[in-house]
Design an enzyme around this catalytic site. Sequence first.
Site, short mmCIF file in Angstrom:
data_model
loop_
_atom_site.label_atom_id
_atom_site.label_comp_id
_atom_site.label_asym_id
_atom_site.label_seq_id
_atom_site.Cartn_x
_atom_site.Cartn_y
_atom_site.Cartn_z
N VAL A 128 -9.70 -3.62 0.10
CA VAL A 128 -10.01 -4.99 -0.28
C VAL A 128 -9.95 -5.95 0.91
CG1 VAL A 128 -9.40 -4.82 -2.72
CG2 VAL A 128 -7.60 -5.30 -1.04
N ASP A 164 0.86 -1.18 0.00
CA ASP A 164 0.00 0.00 0.00
C ASP A 164 0.91 1.24 0.00
OD1 ASP A 164 -2.63 1.16 0.25
OD2 ASP A 164 -2.25 1.47 2.38
P1 IMP Z 1 1.78 -0.32 3.87
O1 IMP Z 1 2.82 -0.30 4.93
O2 IMP Z 1 1.01 0.98 3.80
O3 IMP Z 1 2.28 -0.73 2.51
O4 IMP Z 1 0.67 -1.30 4.38
C1 IMP Z 1 0.61 -2.59 4.08
C2 IMP Z 1 -0.35 -3.28 5.03
O5 IMP Z 1 -1.58 -2.55 5.22
C3 IMP Z 1 -0.75 -4.60 4.42
O6 IMP Z 1 0.16 -5.60 4.79
C4 IMP Z 1 -2.14 -4.80 4.95
O7 IMP Z 1 -2.08 -5.47 6.18
C5 IMP Z 1 -2.69 -3.41 5.17
N1 IMP Z 1 -3.58 -3.00 4.05
C6 IMP Z 1 -3.33 -2.06 3.11
N2 IMP Z 1 -4.36 -1.95 2.23
C7 IMP Z 1 -5.27 -2.87 2.62
C8 IMP Z 1 -6.57 -3.25 2.10
O8 IMP Z 1 -7.10 -2.74 1.09
N3 IMP Z 1 -7.20 -4.23 2.78
C9 IMP Z 1 -6.70 -4.84 3.89
N4 IMP Z 1 -5.49 -4.52 4.39
C10 IMP Z 1 -4.79 -3.54 3.78
#
Ligand code: IMP
Length: 175
Positions: free
Chosen positions: A149, A99
């Site tokens: 999602v 994300d």
């Molecule tokens: P990042 O550090 O922002 O890249 O976050 C990644 C983490 O956020 C993932 O491992 C997920 O656990 C959570 N996450 C991000 N987007 C979603 C989504 O659309 N649905 C569920 N979990 C999400």
Amino acid sequence: MENYRILLTEEQIQKRVKELGEQITKDYKDKHPLFICMLKGAIVFFSDIIRNVKIPVEMDFARLSSYRNGTVSGEMQMINDITAEVKGKDVIIVEDIVDSGKTLSYFCELLKKKEPASIKICAFSDKKERREVDIEADYVGFDIPNVFVIGYGLDYAEKYRELPFLAEVLDPSKI
Ligand code: IMP
Ligand code: MG
């Protein structure tokens, strides 16, 4: 009516996981990579991937949590660190979704200090639009739009991880 819309069916996911498994098998021929599962979300993808690579697999598990309040995305916390020896190993990090990229970027920096031979990222899904830090996965199951999602390991408030497909939540206030 369910409060979600299916984006990727079980069949589409399984076909893609098989392709990724074949690609990794080719790229790591004669190697013995250490697969690291990013808990909790990646558990379903991880268990499919390791059964689709036809090479010996070593595995370990990490769980990170980020504090986010409002728009201030906060600090990362290691809830469960890996215990495997990393030095000299070919590491493949398996993640459910990239994300902002902050989780993976933080984890990769920690891993690098342990001197692996190589680090690659295998992500089930990728929301490229949301990226805040400069990090890319080497193996990506699916590029997905900027929607929340659930399913295939991904949760909303700890629900829906068990669904075999990936779906978009339609009205988060109704969950
Ligand atoms: P990042 O550090 O922002 O890249 O976050 C990644 C983490 O956020 C993932 O491992 C997920 O656990 C959570 N996450 C991000 N987007 C979603 C989504 O659309 N649905 C569920 N979990 C999400
Ligand atoms: Mg996660």
